[in-house]
Motif scaffolding. Sequence first.
Motif, mmCIF file in Angstrom:
data_model
loop_
_atom_site.group_PDB
_atom_site.id
_atom_site.type_symbol
_atom_site.label_atom_id
_atom_site.label_comp_id
_atom_site.label_asym_id
_atom_site.label_seq_id
_atom_site.Cartn_x
_atom_site.Cartn_y
_atom_site.Cartn_z
ATOM 1 N N TYR A 155 19.449 11.382 -35.974
ATOM 2 C CA TYR A 155 18.158 10.728 -36.165
ATOM 3 C C TYR A 155 18.167 9.770 -37.363
ATOM 4 O O TYR A 155 17.312 8.893 -37.478
ATOM 5 N N GLU A 156 19.121 9.932 -38.274
ATOM 6 C CA GLU A 156 19.240 9.002 -39.393
ATOM 7 C C GLU A 156 19.906 7.701 -38.962
ATOM 8 O O GLU A 156 19.669 6.644 -39.551
ATOM 9 N N ARG A 157 20.751 7.761 -37.939
ATOM 10 C CA ARG A 157 21.515 6.591 -37.510
ATOM 11 C C ARG A 157 20.863 5.832 -36.370
ATOM 12 O O ARG A 157 21.328 4.769 -35.997
ATOM 13 N N SER A 158 19.794 6.353 -35.804
ATOM 14 C CA SER A 158 19.275 5.796 -34.558
ATOM 15 C C SER A 158 18.335 4.612 -34.735
ATOM 16 O O SER A 158 18.042 3.909 -33.772
ATOM 17 N N ALA A 159 17.841 4.365 -35.933
ATOM 18 C CA ALA A 159 16.836 3.311 -36.098
ATOM 19 C C ALA A 159 17.430 1.911 -36.017
ATOM 20 O O ALA A 159 16.907 1.037 -35.339
ATOM 21 N N GLY A 160 18.540 1.664 -36.728
ATOM 22 C CA GLY A 160 19.094 0.320 -36.764
ATOM 23 C C GLY A 160 18.167 -0.644 -37.462
ATOM 24 O O GLY A 160 17.360 -0.271 -38.323
ATOM 25 N N HIS A 161 18.267 -1.934 -37.104
ATOM 26 C CA HIS A 161 17.399 -2.980 -37.648
ATOM 27 C C HIS A 161 17.442 -3.022 -39.177
ATOM 28 O O HIS A 161 16.440 -3.333 -39.837
ATOM 29 N N GLY A 162 18.599 -2.661 -39.757
ATOM 30 C CA GLY A 162 18.741 -2.701 -41.204
ATOM 31 C C GLY A 162 18.271 -1.462 -41.919
ATOM 32 O O GLY A 162 18.336 -1.395 -43.153
ATOM 33 N N ASN A 163 17.794 -0.461 -41.184
ATOM 34 C CA ASN A 163 17.337 0.784 -41.800
ATOM 35 C C ASN A 163 18.492 1.785 -41.787
ATOM 36 O O ASN A 163 18.756 2.443 -40.780
ATOM 37 N N THR A 164 19.174 1.879 -42.905
ATOM 38 C CA THR A 164 20.375 2.703 -42.993
ATOM 39 C C THR A 164 20.319 3.594 -44.218
ATOM 40 O O THR A 164 19.580 3.337 -45.168
ATOM 41 N N GLY A 165 21.142 4.635 -44.182
ATOM 42 C CA GLY A 165 21.222 5.552 -45.298
ATOM 43 C C GLY A 165 20.612 6.899 -44.976
ATOM 44 O O GLY A 165 19.968 7.094 -43.938
#
Length: 334
Positions: A155-165
């Motif tokens: 669930y931390e890796r699924s957003a993408g669009h520059g939202n990382t970490g």
Amino acid sequence: MSATTVAARARGLLLLGLCLVLVGILAAAVLGVARSAGPVSARRVADGTGGPVDLRAVPADPPAPAPGPDASTGRVRVDCGRNAEEHYNQDNLVVSPGLPGGAHHTHSYVGNLSASARSTDGSLAAATTTCRGGDRSVYYWPVLRRPDRPAARPYERSAGHGNTGAILREASVAIEFLGNPVSKVVPMPRFLRAVTGNAVAATARDDSLVRARWGCASLPDRGTTSYPRCPPGDPITRTLLFPSCWNGLDTDSPAHREHLRFPAPNGVCPAGTFPVPALRLSLAYDVPAGAPLALDSFPEQRHGPKTDHAMFVDVMTDTAMARVVECLNSGRTC
């Protein structure tokens, strides 16, 4: 070869040489500027604002208006935990219902455990909840990350669009309903949708919709729209207050804001609206000193802290909402 041809070639070689010299000078200048600027800090990249604000240097808030004779001075707290169930998704059932992944960033939820883009009033009413007492309402907000830490969970890796970490887990989540300083409140209608804050504040023409308030746990009387620098060991806080003046007719509206408006600073609701319980979400995070922060956002918003926002769907039963109203209007703490 004629003298004219030789002269023309000479001029061409001269011009080429001058161009090469100018390109070299320009490249050296750019490189020099880049070197003099030094490395860009992780925090500057993360928040898009140039760094945190020391909250101890921020002036204290002005005092709240004194309650009038008809004020509803009570307070109701709802315990819904702090998302130990890891209920995350990239949906926004208030702003983009029916569109999975429509938020383009990750939200954290407490309350209704079924909340997703495909939720309906019926599915929400039938779902289980994390709230004690059976409140099936939906409370959610964008996650806060540490971009210097890798995303380890799906669930931390699924957003993408520059939202990382790595996602920072909330150390505490406080859900409160407050009254109105000049008037009694009336019940919210069941399935009322509400939004607070502006998810596109970094590129908006003005800050009229900004409601972000960042702070430190030991300094509750002051806040900022920037990431705060807190005293050592002090949790960072986010406070999200929702509009509380209802038009008496609708549970939603085209822009999700027209049916619910904020009162004036003195607590008076705009003409044609009625005061309802004011929802306040208070989130706290344990963050090591100097750790970079990044609020999940749309790419062009650059994780700006003033884009903080939250959403709410009231799924309390009419009986439960009536108890909230009675507590607020009688001035009790429940």
